[in-house]
Write a protein that holds these residues in place. Structure first.
Motif, mmCIF file in Angstrom:
data_model
loop_
_atom_site.group_PDB
_atom_site.id
_atom_site.type_symbol
_atom_site.label_atom_id
_atom_site.label_comp_id
_atom_site.label_asym_id
_atom_site.label_seq_id
_atom_site.Cartn_x
_atom_site.Cartn_y
_atom_site.Cartn_z
ATOM 1 N N ALA A 267 0.811 -1.166 -0.248
ATOM 2 C CA ALA A 267 -0.095 0.073 0.078
ATOM 3 C C ALA A 267 0.731 1.236 0.005
ATOM 4 N N SER A 268 0.234 2.477 -0.679
ATOM 5 C CA SER A 268 0.841 3.643 -0.422
ATOM 6 C C SER A 268 0.104 4.414 0.424
ATOM 7 N N GLY A 269 -0.969 3.979 0.979
ATOM 8 C CA GLY A 269 -1.598 4.661 2.184
ATOM 9 C C GLY A 269 -3.125 3.852 2.618
ATOM 10 N N ILE A 270 -3.591 4.417 3.510
ATOM 11 C CA ILE A 270 -4.858 3.701 4.022
ATOM 12 C C ILE A 270 -6.004 4.888 4.331
ATOM 13 N N ILE A 271 -7.018 4.432 3.869
ATOM 14 C CA ILE A 271 -8.156 5.418 4.215
ATOM 15 C C ILE A 271 -9.086 4.823 5.252
ATOM 16 N N THR A 272 -9.260 5.514 6.320
ATOM 17 C CA THR A 272 -9.803 4.692 7.559
ATOM 18 C C THR A 272 -10.596 5.782 8.429
ATOM 19 N N ALA A 282 -1.092 1.608 10.941
ATOM 20 C CA ALA A 282 -0.636 2.195 9.918
ATOM 21 C C ALA A 282 0.581 2.984 10.231
ATOM 22 N N ILE A 283 0.722 3.504 11.262
ATOM 23 C CA ILE A 283 2.027 3.940 12.058
ATOM 24 C C ILE A 283 3.392 3.086 11.875
ATOM 25 N N GLU A 284 2.827 1.756 12.464
ATOM 26 C CA GLU A 284 3.940 0.904 12.343
ATOM 27 C C GLU A 284 4.510 0.507 11.037
ATOM 28 N N LYS A 285 3.371 0.586 10.032
ATOM 29 C CA LYS A 285 3.809 0.289 8.433
ATOM 30 C C LYS A 285 4.415 1.416 7.752
ATOM 31 N N LYS A 286 4.391 2.590 8.656
ATOM 32 C CA LYS A 286 4.614 4.047 7.927
ATOM 33 C C LYS A 286 3.797 4.478 6.781
ATOM 34 N N LEU A 287 2.463 4.018 6.971
ATOM 35 C CA LEU A 287 1.740 4.567 5.751
ATOM 36 C C LEU A 287 0.898 5.872 6.145
ATOM 37 N N PRO A 288 0.641 6.599 5.543
ATOM 38 C CA PRO A 288 -0.103 7.891 5.672
ATOM 39 C C PRO A 288 -1.459 7.435 5.696
ATOM 40 N N ALA A 289 -2.100 7.951 6.865
ATOM 41 C CA ALA A 289 -3.683 7.461 7.216
ATOM 42 C C ALA A 289 -4.524 8.816 6.805
ATOM 43 N N PHE A 290 -5.220 8.681 5.992
ATOM 44 C CA PHE A 290 -6.471 9.485 5.355
ATOM 45 C C PHE A 290 -7.598 9.031 6.364
ATOM 46 N N ILE A 291 -8.222 10.329 6.729
ATOM 47 C CA ILE A 291 -9.480 10.038 7.513
ATOM 48 C C ILE A 291 -10.751 10.634 6.990
ATOM 49 N N TYR A 292 -11.606 9.798 6.634
ATOM 50 C CA TYR A 292 -12.840 9.800 6.184
ATOM 51 C C TYR A 292 -13.926 10.095 6.994
ATOM 52 N N HIS A 293 -13.871 9.541 8.235
ATOM 53 C CA HIS A 293 -15.401 9.793 9.059
ATOM 54 C C HIS A 293 -14.601 9.263 10.500
ATOM 55 N N ALA A 294 -15.255 9.825 11.699
ATOM 56 C CA ALA A 294 -15.000 9.466 12.778
ATOM 57 C C ALA A 294 -16.397 9.016 13.530
ATOM 58 N N LEU A 295 -16.318 7.850 14.177
ATOM 59 C CA LEU A 295 -17.589 7.541 14.882
ATOM 60 C C LEU A 295 -17.633 8.429 16.152
ATOM 61 N N PRO A 296 -19.014 8.630 16.667
ATOM 62 C CA PRO A 296 -19.022 9.583 17.949
ATOM 63 C C PRO A 296 -18.166 8.883 19.216
ATOM 64 N N GLY A 297 -17.943 9.511 20.142
ATOM 65 C CA GLY A 297 -17.240 8.966 21.247
ATOM 66 C C GLY A 297 -15.783 8.956 21.142
ATOM 67 N N GLN A 298 -15.314 7.843 21.273
ATOM 68 C CA GLN A 298 -13.776 7.579 20.823
ATOM 69 C C GLN A 298 -13.144 7.962 20.136
ATOM 70 N N GLU A 299 -13.528 7.832 18.865
ATOM 71 C CA GLU A 299 -12.843 8.125 17.564
ATOM 72 C C GLU A 299 -12.946 9.670 17.399
ATOM 73 N N GLU A 300 -13.907 10.343 17.868
ATOM 74 C CA GLU A 300 -14.018 11.975 17.704
ATOM 75 C C GLU A 300 -12.676 12.265 18.595
ATOM 76 N N MET A 301 -12.601 11.878 19.777
ATOM 77 C CA MET A 301 -11.614 12.205 20.692
ATOM 78 C C MET A 301 -9.949 11.911 20.198
ATOM 79 N N ASN A 302 -10.119 10.579 19.430
ATOM 80 C CA ASN A 302 -8.751 10.423 18.946
ATOM 81 C C ASN A 302 -8.425 11.269 17.703
ATOM 82 N N LEU A 303 -9.496 11.606 16.833
ATOM 83 C CA LEU A 303 -9.449 12.781 15.750
ATOM 84 C C LEU A 303 -8.455 13.871 16.197
ATOM 85 N N ARG A 304 -9.155 14.560 17.522
ATOM 86 C CA ARG A 304 -8.670 15.640 17.902
ATOM 87 C C ARG A 304 -6.999 15.559 18.198
#
Length: 374
Positions: A267-272, A282-304
């Protein structure tokens, strides 16, 4: 040989279970007896199934309501004397029974609720070692602190937060979010061929999170091949196959981590979505992570927090710029890639002070004298 329990929560295949599986693999490798138990399924199997289904419906159809309730219950400053009596009423006797029956030497918690319960019970089991293994890039206030022996911190900010809340520095290990040992093997074959860049898309295995809309917005122009990881989501898998698009491929559930590692290597990157485990892989594999959506709760906090550390690239609305154009702009920009990898390396260096395998061995064998690994 130590007897070890790993405690996620709920049966949904979330990051709590993926981290539990990663720990279990490491511990079995070290010849320990290791068992994974979800206390909810263990004692209330039917209710757990209903609760899991309700949770998925809730975050899908009432995301703002879930986000507000999560923020109210779980976010904010940790309060030492705060009690959650409903959790105790439902689960604390069951937790006692598990501890008496299994007689573990060490318990690893990959979810806040088991950690909270063990924090309440620790004085009754003084020889038991309890370890918090955080599976997101933040720590909610339900996690136990006062009587927890060790903490696997996902970032320097979380380590500093825990210290400010009274946790001793020597009991915190800056490990990052643990990923499966298979992903540490370098099998990179190159992220592109003469014809295509290869982009992985994940986040649709539970059937929530806007992945169908994302697929509709891809509009491939011929430079990117999309591999969509469907997990056990047959509806998603069948939908993609019906598209019959030469550049959009459905990938069924991959059980073998080595197979998944080889897929990452193409892969050249991951959309997630900004789930803690997927981003850590993704960090372990040194892949750029493109974010398309965040679920409410934990993922919103992670995104920030991930945006603050520049560890993800948030995709814009396709009305502003087509998705494939955004991906190519990043992948083909030397400056953008270099800047991203600079922040990624900073984070990798930050968390490299504690090797998971060594920390696990020290916690179990050295009677808790783990400071040597820092």
């Amino acid at each position: 040989m130590a007897t070890i329990l790993i405690l996620p929560f709920l049966s949904i295949s979330t990051g709590h279970h993926h981290v539990a599986d990663s720990l279990q693999t490491e511990l079995i490798q070290q010849s320990h007896h290791c068992e994974k138990i979800d206390i909810f399924s263990h004692y209330y199997q039917r209710l757990e199934k209903i609760s899991s289904a309700a949770y998925l419906k809730w975050i899908q159809y009432l995301p703002k309501a879930y986000s507000s309730l999560y923020s109210f219950l779980a976010c904010g400053h940790h309060q030492t004397k705060k009690r959650h009596f409903m959790y105790e009423l439902m689960f604390i006797n069951g937790m006692k029974q598990i501890l008496k029956e299994k007689k573990p030497d060490v318990v690893f918690c990959t979810h806040a609720l088991p950690s909270y319960l063990l924090n309440q019970l620790k004085t009754q089991f003084p020889k038991l070692k309890v370890v918090n293994v955080y599976t997101d890039f933040f720590v909610n206030r339900i996690w136990g602190r006062e009587h927890i022996d060790y903490h696997f911190a996902p970032s320097l900010e979380i380590k500093e937060q825990l210290i400010s809340e009274g946790v001793a520095d020597r009991n915190i290990f800056l490990t990052g979010i643990p990923v499966h040992r298979s992903y540490k093997m370098d099998v990179r074959t190159g992220g592109n061929s003469e014809k295509f860049y290869n982009i992985l898309i994940t986040g649709g295995s539970m059937g929530v999170g806007g992945i169908f809309q994302l697929i509709q917005e891809l509009a491939p122009k011929g430079q990117i091949q999309y591999q969509i990881l469907c997990g056990k989501n047959e509806k998603l898998y069948n939908y993609i196959n019906r598209l019959n698009h030469p550049l959009i491929n459905a990938v069924p559930y991959i059980e073998n981590k080595s197979d998944m590692n080889r897929l990452y290597g193409t892969a050249s990157g991951i959309i997630t979505k900004p789930g803690g485990v997927t981003i850590s892989e993704a960090i372990e594999k040194k892949l750029p992570a493109f974010i398309y959506h965040a679920l409410p709760g934990q993922e919103e906090m992670n995104l920030r927090l991930l945006k603050k550390k520049n560890l993800i690239i948030e995709l814009k609305n396709r009305m502003e710029q087509p998705i494939e154009e955004q991906l190519l702009h990043f992948i083909q920009s030397e400056d953008a890639c270099n800047d991203y990898h600079m922040h990624l390396e900073q984070y990798v260096e930050e968390k490299s002070e504690a090797d998971i395998a060594k920390v696990l061995a020290n916690i179990i064998h050295n009677d808790g004298k783990c400071g040597e690994t820092h």
